[in-house]
Design a protein around this motif. Structure first.
Motif: not given
Length: 72
Positions: A16-27, A29-35
């Motif tokens: 996992x890395x931060x940033x947007x990723x496309x879902x199966x639905x087509x829109x 989601x925003x991933x964020x990674x922290x401690x």
């Protein structure tokens, strides 16, 4: 709503890395990674890397609603 919770392919927590990723639905989601851990939009991942027959499951602490969903 269900397909907004599904990502194509297999994504383990180590990849996992931060940033947007496309879902199966087509829109996206925003991933964020922290401690503190990983978040999907504003949902916190509370359990990661559950092995299932056709992929990996990650449990989040709230339901994700697609931005295009009109609840009124």
């Amino acid at each position: 709503v269900l397909t907004y919770h599904i990502l194509p392919g297999t994504l383990c927590s180590a990849g996992v890395s931060k940033g947007p990723i496309k879902t199966v639905e087509g829109q996206t989601v925003q991933l964020s990674v922290s401690e503190a851990g990983v978040k999907v939009n504003n949902a916190r991942v509370v359990y990661a890397d559950g092995s299932i027959t056709n992929g990996v499951v990650h449990v989040i602490d709230t339901v994700l609603l697609p931005p295009s969903l009109d609840l009124e």
